[in-house]
Design an enzyme around this catalytic site. Structure first.
Site, short mmCIF file in Angstrom:
data_model
loop_
_atom_site.label_atom_id
_atom_site.label_comp_id
_atom_site.label_asym_id
_atom_site.label_seq_id
_atom_site.Cartn_x
_atom_site.Cartn_y
_atom_site.Cartn_z
N SER A 121 0.85 -1.19 0.00
CA SER A 121 0.00 0.00 0.00
C SER A 121 0.88 1.24 0.00
CB SER A 121 -0.90 0.00 1.25
OG SER A 121 -1.57 1.24 1.40
N TYR A 169 -2.04 -1.14 10.29
CA TYR A 169 -2.08 -1.30 8.83
C TYR A 169 -0.77 -0.82 8.22
CZ TYR A 169 -3.92 -1.14 4.06
OH TYR A 169 -4.13 -1.35 2.72
#
Length: 201
Positions: A107, A120
């Site tokens: 990401s 995350y």
């Protein structure tokens, strides 16, 4: 016909990829019941002696919370699914077939430190570093670092982001990677209307 494993079969990215690729590839797209990527026994049982030409580690979760308010089990779940899951599936895939092309979904958050996405960001940064180590060990690994994509993963997030990609935009670089556009060691970093290739593991 090449064989592709796509993890995270319950998710929007995996299911849309499978639809786009099913005419040209033999697709395996297990859901969590069939393959719990965070569980060693489940991964070894599902993978068995299967050989995949391409493995797409698309299983992912996102827990949004300030660290001091966080539920430790949900925080750790991000690490287990996003990072440990990528490790376990990749390990078994290359043990079965060392020439597998591994496509790891990290990401843009791997390069950030958000106060309410610590689990995350940490897990996706870990995917980046894991991938870099595999590249240095001679394996065929490409990392995708997408920005925001309009998937179930974002449901419930109170974030006003005008640059969210739709799923088709989000998976286009993944399909390009499968088709050989990118080389091992490439980090494909992309947001809406903006893509670059990096190598800063």
């Amino acid at each position: 016909m090449k064989t592709i494993l796509i993890t995270g079969g319950d998710g929007d990215i995996a299911s849309t990829l499978a639809k786009r690729l099913s005419n040209d590839f033999n697709i395996y797209i297990p859901n969590k019941k069939d393959l719990d990527v965070s569980d060693v026994v489940s991964v070894d049982s599902y993978m068995g002696d299967k050989k995949f030409d391409v493995v797409i580690n698309a299983a992912g979760v996102l827990y949004s919370s300030l660290l001091v308010d966080s539920d430790p089990y949900l925080w750790i779940r991000d690490i287990n699914v996003n990072l440990i899951g990528t490790y376990l599936v990749t390990r078994r895939a290359i043990l079965n077939y060392k020439n597998s092309r591994i496509i790891n979904i990290s990401s843009t958050a791997a390069y950030e430190s958000y106060k309410d996405w610590t689990s995350y960001c940490a897990s996706k940064s870990g995917v980046l570093k894991l991938s870099g180590g595999l590249v240095k060990n001679g394996f065929d690994v490409v990392v995708l670092c997408p920005g925001a994509i309009d998937t179930k993963l974002r449901k419930g997030l109170a974030i006003n982001n005008p640059n969210v990609m739709d799923v088709d935009e989000g998976i286009a670089p993944i399909i390009d990677t499968i088709n050989g556009r990118y080389s091992s060691g490439d980090i494909v970093f992309y947001r809406k209307n903006n893509l670059s290739v990096r190598h800063d593991f």
